[in-house]
Design a protein around this motif. Structure first.
Motif, PDB file in Angstrom:
ATOM      1  N   PRO A   7      60.526  48.253  39.487  1.00  0.00           N
ATOM      2  CA  PRO A   7      59.290  48.623  40.186  1.00  0.00           C
ATOM      3  C   PRO A   7      58.275  47.486  40.313  1.00  0.00           C
ATOM      4  O   PRO A   7      57.598  47.381  41.339  1.00  0.00           O
ATOM      5  N   SER A   8      58.162  46.637  39.309  1.00  0.00           N
ATOM      6  CA  SER A   8      57.175  45.547  39.405  1.00  0.00           C
ATOM      7  C   SER A   8      57.553  44.571  40.514  1.00  0.00           C
ATOM      8  O   SER A   8      56.684  44.058  41.223  1.00  0.00           O
ATOM      9  N   LEU A   9      58.846  44.314  40.694  1.00  0.00           N
ATOM     10  CA  LEU A   9      59.300  43.447  41.784  1.00  0.00           C
ATOM     11  C   LEU A   9      59.039  44.109  43.126  1.00  0.00           C
ATOM     12  O   LEU A   9      58.525  43.478  44.053  1.00  0.00           O
ATOM     13  N   LEU A  10      59.380  45.385  43.240  1.00  0.00           N
ATOM     14  CA  LEU A  10      59.130  46.105  44.493  1.00  0.00           C
ATOM     15  C   LEU A  10      57.654  46.101  44.849  1.00  0.00           C
ATOM     16  O   LEU A  10      57.277  45.819  45.981  1.00  0.00           O
ATOM     17  N   ARG A  11      56.811  46.389  43.872  1.00  0.00           N
ATOM     18  CA  ARG A  11      55.361  46.439  44.107  1.00  0.00           C
ATOM     19  C   ARG A  11      54.847  45.085  44.593  1.00  0.00           C
ATOM     20  O   ARG A  11      54.084  45.003  45.553  1.00  0.00           O
ATOM     21  N   GLU A  12      55.291  44.020  43.935  1.00  0.00           N
ATOM     22  CA  GLU A  12      54.845  42.675  44.307  1.00  0.00           C
ATOM     23  C   GLU A  12      55.304  42.323  45.719  1.00  0.00           C
ATOM     24  O   GLU A  12      54.535  41.782  46.519  1.00  0.00           O
ATOM     25  N   LEU A  13      56.543  42.659  46.060  1.00  0.00           N
ATOM     26  CA  LEU A  13      57.060  42.350  47.397  1.00  0.00           C
ATOM     27  C   LEU A  13      56.357  43.160  48.483  1.00  0.00           C
ATOM     28  O   LEU A  13      56.052  42.643  49.558  1.00  0.00           O
ATOM     29  N   VAL A  14      56.103  44.435  48.210  1.00  0.00           N
ATOM     30  CA  VAL A  14      55.390  45.277  49.180  1.00  0.00           C
ATOM     31  C   VAL A  14      53.996  44.711  49.429  1.00  0.00           C
ATOM     32  O   VAL A  14      53.576  44.544  50.584  1.00  0.00           O
ATOM     33  N   GLU A  15      53.290  44.380  48.357  1.00  0.00           N
ATOM     34  CA  GLU A  15      51.940  43.830  48.508  1.00  0.00           C
ATOM     35  C   GLU A  15      51.961  42.504  49.260  1.00  0.00           C
ATOM     36  O   GLU A  15      51.115  42.255  50.120  1.00  0.00           O
ATOM     37  N   ARG A  16      52.931  41.648  48.937  1.00  0.00           N
ATOM     38  CA  ARG A  16      53.030  40.350  49.611  1.00  0.00           C
ATOM     39  C   ARG A  16      53.305  40.532  51.101  1.00  0.00           C
ATOM     40  O   ARG A  16      52.658  39.902  51.941  1.00  0.00           O
ATOM     41  N   CYS A  17      54.258  41.399  51.435  1.00  0.00           N
ATOM     42  CA  CYS A  17      54.590  41.623  52.852  1.00  0.00           C
ATOM     43  C   CYS A  17      53.408  42.199  53.616  1.00  0.00           C
ATOM     44  O   CYS A  17      53.111  41.764  54.733  1.00  0.00           O
ATOM     45  N   GLU A  18      52.732  43.169  53.028  1.00  0.00           N
ATOM     46  CA  GLU A  18      51.594  43.783  53.714  1.00  0.00           C
ATOM     47  C   GLU A  18      50.464  42.773  53.926  1.00  0.00           C
ATOM     48  O   GLU A  18      49.878  42.720  55.009  1.00  0.00           O
ATOM     49  N   THR A  19      50.181  41.976  52.916  1.00  0.00           N
ATOM     50  CA  THR A  19      49.122  40.970  53.039  1.00  0.00           C
ATOM     51  C   THR A  19      49.474  39.926  54.089  1.00  0.00           C
ATOM     52  O   THR A  19      48.652  39.594  54.960  1.00  0.00           O
ATOM     53  N   LEU A  20      50.690  39.414  54.029  1.00  0.00           N
ATOM     54  CA  LEU A  20      51.105  38.396  54.995  1.00  0.00           C
ATOM     55  C   LEU A  20      51.159  38.959  56.413  1.00  0.00           C
ATOM     56  O   LEU A  20      50.809  38.268  57.371  1.00  0.00           O
ATOM     57  N   ARG A  21      51.578  40.206  56.549  1.00  0.00           N
ATOM     58  CA  ARG A  21      51.622  40.814  57.887  1.00  0.00           C
ATOM     59  C   ARG A  21      50.218  40.930  58.467  1.00  0.00           C
ATOM     60  O   ARG A  21      50.003  40.675  59.649  1.00  0.00           O
ATOM     61  N   ARG A  22      49.238  41.296  57.632  1.00  0.00           N
ATOM     62  CA  ARG A  22      47.840  41.362  58.106  1.00  0.00           C
ATOM     63  C   ARG A  22      47.354  39.982  58.544  1.00  0.00           C
ATOM     64  O   ARG A  22      46.722  39.834  59.590  1.00  0.00           O
ATOM     65  N   HIS A  23      47.654  38.959  57.738  1.00  0.00           N
ATOM     66  CA  HIS A  23      47.241  37.595  58.089  1.00  0.00           C
ATOM     67  C   HIS A  23      47.917  37.132  59.378  1.00  0.00           C
ATOM     68  O   HIS A  23      47.274  36.500  60.224  1.00  0.00           O
ATOM     69  N   ALA A  24      49.185  37.435  59.537  1.00  0.00           N
ATOM     70  CA  ALA A  24      49.913  37.034  60.745  1.00  0.00           C
ATOM     71  C   ALA A  24      49.346  37.739  61.980  1.00  0.00           C
ATOM     72  O   ALA A  24      49.211  37.134  63.043  1.00  0.00           O
ATOM     73  N   ALA A  25      48.983  39.011  61.829  1.00  0.00           N
ATOM     74  CA  ALA A  25      48.451  39.774  62.953  1.00  0.00           C
ATOM     75  C   ALA A  25      47.074  39.277  63.387  1.00  0.00           C
ATOM     76  O   ALA A  25      46.690  39.433  64.548  1.00  0.00           O
ATOM     77  N   SER A  26      46.357  38.650  62.464  1.00  0.00           N
ATOM     78  CA  SER A  26      45.026  38.153  62.812  1.00  0.00           C
ATOM     79  C   SER A  26      45.043  36.657  63.131  1.00  0.00           C
ATOM     80  O   SER A  26      44.052  35.960  62.940  1.00  0.00           O
ATOM     81  N   GLY A  27      46.181  36.189  63.637  1.00  0.00           N
ATOM     82  CA  GLY A  27      46.276  34.809  64.078  1.00  0.00           C
ATOM     83  C   GLY A  27      46.632  33.827  62.986  1.00  0.00           C
ATOM     84  O   GLY A  27      46.153  32.703  62.979  1.00  0.00           O
ATOM     85  N   GLY A  28      47.484  34.259  62.060  1.00  0.00           N
ATOM     86  CA  GLY A  28      47.896  33.397  60.963  1.00  0.00           C
ATOM     87  C   GLY A  28      48.648  32.166  61.436  1.00  0.00           C
ATOM     88  O   GLY A  28      49.130  32.076  62.557  1.00  0.00           O
ATOM     89  N   SER A  29      48.755  31.207  60.556  1.00  0.00           N
ATOM     90  CA  SER A  29      49.402  29.925  60.849  1.00  0.00           C
ATOM     91  C   SER A  29      50.929  30.046  60.841  1.00  0.00           C
ATOM     92  O   SER A  29      51.482  31.091  60.499  1.00  0.00           O
ATOM     93  N   GLN A  30      51.572  28.948  61.193  1.00  0.00           N
ATOM     94  CA  GLN A  30      53.038  28.878  61.117  1.00  0.00           C
ATOM     95  C   GLN A  30      53.494  29.101  59.677  1.00  0.00           C
ATOM     96  O   GLN A  30      54.524  29.711  59.436  1.00  0.00           O
ATOM     97  N   GLU A  31      52.721  28.600  58.728  1.00  0.00           N
ATOM     98  CA  GLU A  31      53.050  28.770  57.306  1.00  0.00           C
ATOM     99  C   GLU A  31      53.025  30.241  56.915  1.00  0.00           C
ATOM    100  O   GLU A  31      53.896  30.723  56.188  1.00  0.00           O
TER     101      GLU A  31
END
Length: 75
Positions: A7-31
């Motif tokens: 569960p700790s791995l799943l939680r960390e991955l879900v949070e990372r994906c959601e955060t990065l997806r928000r950043h990408a949607a708001s004009g995030g960088s190539q990185e």
């Protein structure tokens, strides 16, 4: 037998994906796009899926199941 990530791995991955997806949607960088792709791949592998939305759904279900099997530790 189905293998389920910790569960700790799943939680960390879900949070990372959601955060990065928000950043990408708001004009995030190539990185940001590359990091989202990497996190998506990892989450898909551990959930046995091929798309981010499906992976997030499976991970959330597995997290909910883990919580019903073993409540969080309390002091």
């Amino acid at each position: 037998m189905t293998v389920v990530a910790h569960p700790s791995l799943l939680r960390e991955l879900v949070e990372r994906c959601e955060t990065l997806r928000r950043h990408a949607a708001s004009g995030g960088s190539q990185e940001v796009a590359r990091r989202l792709e990497d996190a998506t791949y990892t989450l898909c592998v551990v959930t046995g899926t091929r798309q981010l939305d499906a992976a997030l759904s499976v991970a959330r279900r597995q997290l909910a199941d883990a919580m019903t099997r073993q409540p969080p530790f309390r002091h």
